[in-house]
Design an enzyme around this catalytic site. Structure first.
Site, PDB file in Angstrom:
ATOM      1  N   HIS A   5      -5.802  14.813 -42.695  1.00 23.90           N
ATOM      2  CA  HIS A   5      -5.537  14.449 -41.308  1.00 23.90           C
ATOM      3  C   HIS A   5      -5.569  15.653 -40.368  1.00 23.90           C
ATOM      4  O   HIS A   5      -5.480  15.495 -39.138  1.00 23.90           O
ATOM      5  CB  HIS A   5      -4.188  13.735 -41.194  1.00 23.90           C
ATOM      6  N   ASP A   9      -9.490  11.888 -38.401  1.00 28.56           N
ATOM      7  CA  ASP A   9      -8.546  10.935 -37.821  1.00 28.56           C
ATOM      8  C   ASP A   9      -8.776   9.542 -38.397  1.00 28.56           C
ATOM      9  O   ASP A   9      -9.799   9.263 -39.020  1.00 28.56           O
ATOM     10  CB  ASP A   9      -8.700  10.897 -36.296  1.00 28.56           C
TER      11      ASP A   9
END
Length: 424
Positions: free
Chosen positions: A397, A401
């Protein structure tokens, strides 16, 4: 001890296949080793009789160390020589540490990666650490010179630097996207009490390396997962139609090949999933080097299919079958488990609905394939039976995304559900 790759400085004898006094042919497997990159059976360089074994199973020695001798039956030694009579070639024996000393700082280090020439003042430190260790040091702003290495000749191992970071001595990376260092925790005590009915066995070399790599991945990447459901009806029809022709061409057509083809097309479309993080930089990989996780009896290995996007479905099937078979028979070369840019793992073959795998560092994503099973689904407002599979994308992350992951998985799903026969 052979040099099993440019960055490999040492190896561990896992098993002697031959015993002292055994006859051996040239290229016949002699012993099995484990390194940072690969486990492999090492063939004999000559025919004769194994006259002496100098390195025991479980010992780690530097490359180019003499681990055994081959001669004639009359040369067989009944007893091992005393430690102080071993020649200097027996590098790595605990009794003769002087021969394992690092080369002068002016010598060209064997472990320098091709894409990063050494600074003149860092040659010695580079010789005492692998590219992986140096990358971890860079990410955590650690000076390797501050770490006391426990490896051969003071070499800083992966476990050394992970322990150093866990101790809280490492600086927090400057990047705002990086995770803060975890607070140091007290060393845990034994997980069993004296007198309990337990069996305690040491980890194998492979298990230790897997453990180190998984701890590194968990500490490096904030893992997030997305799961999509895929209808494999179209792929199942094509597989049955093409299976005989592929077998005649010397390839076993599996669902993995179809998944690999759809994944490669998705990686072309979404290059951020085929990237890596280097400090504050994003490195977009132009090549698609696809890792295929292979379960072994004692662990897991991920051979890599280089330039997988240049292969059609038949070529992918051959390549997947080849690396999987050679992984299980310990015939892989070190460069065949390096430079992967994306990995596919298939826990579904063991019955899992889906998996949540850890990322294979320094990659930023991994695709997990669940079991393919017939299920009741709604199609055009009617209930139908279709082969359904859950695919999971685990992603870092810091870079990827949820929207990126969703678009990637949606593309893979569309490709598989509408697989065109011309793509075969």
């Amino acid at each position: 001890m052979p040099q099993m790759g440019e960055s490999i400085a040492e190896g561990t004898i896992v098993r002697w296949i031959k015993k002292v006094g055994d006859p051996i042919d040239r290229d016949e497997p002699l012993f099995e080793i484990s390194t940072d990159k690969v486990d492999a059976e090492i063939p004999s360089p000559a025919a004769g009789v194994l006259t002496e074994i100098r390195v025991k199973e479980g010992e780690t020695v530097a490359v180019n160390s003499v681990v055994a001798t081959i001669g004639t039956a009359g040369d067989v030694k009944s007893f091992p020589p005393a430690a102080d009579t071993l020649p200097e070639a027996a590098v790595g024996q605990p009794e003769t540490p002087k021969v394992a000393a690092a080369r002068p700082a002016t010598a060209a280090p064997a472990t320098t990666p091709d894409d990063q020439p050494p600074d003149s003042g860092e040659d010695l430190r580079r010789q005492k650490s692998s590219p992986l260790v140096r990358r971890i040091a860079q990410e955590h702003k650690v000076d390797i010179a501050e770490i006391h290495g426990t490896g051969l000749s003071g070499r800083v191992t992966k476990q050394d630097i992970l322990d150093y970071i866990e101790s809280g001595k490492a600086a927090v990376p400057a990047s705002p996207a990086a995770r803060p260092s975890a607070p140091s925790a007290p060393a845990p005590g034994p997980v069993y009490k004296s007198g309990e009915h337990v069996q305690v066995v040491p980890m194998s070399v492979m298990r230790k390396k897997i453990a180190e790599h998984m701890v590194l991945s968990a500490h490096t990447s904030p893992h997030v997962y997305s799961v999509y459901e895929v209808n494999f009806a179209r792929v199942t029809v094509l597989r049955e139609k093409k299976k005989a022709a592929y077998e005649a061409a010397g390839a076993k057509l599996t669902f993995t090949a179809f998944i690999a083809k759809a994944t490669i097309d998705a990686l072309r479309q979404f290059p951020i999933v085929n990237a890596s993080i280097d400090g504050d930089n994003i490195v977009y990989k132009k090549d698609i080097n696809l890792g295929i996780a292979v379960a072994l009896d004692n662990g897991l290995i991920v051979p890599v299919i280089r330039n997988a996007d240049e292969k059609n479905l038949l070529g992918l099937s051959r390549a997947i079958n080849d690396v999987a078979n050679r992984a299980r028979t310990k015939k892989l070369n070190p460069d065949e488990v390096q430079a992967g840019t994306f990995t596919i793992t298939n826990p579904g073959i063991f019955g899992a609905l889906y998996g949540l795998p850890l990322i294979n560092q320094p990659q930023v994503a991994i695709l997990g394939i669940g079991g393919i099973e017939k299920r009741a689904v709604v199609i055009d407002d009617a209930i139908a039976i279709r082969p359904i599979c859950h695919i999971t994308l685990g992603y870092d992350h810091r870079l990827v995304d949820g929207a990126d992951a969703g678009r990637f998985l949606a593309f893979v799903k569309e490709r598989l559900e509408n697989f065109d026969e011309s793509w075969t």
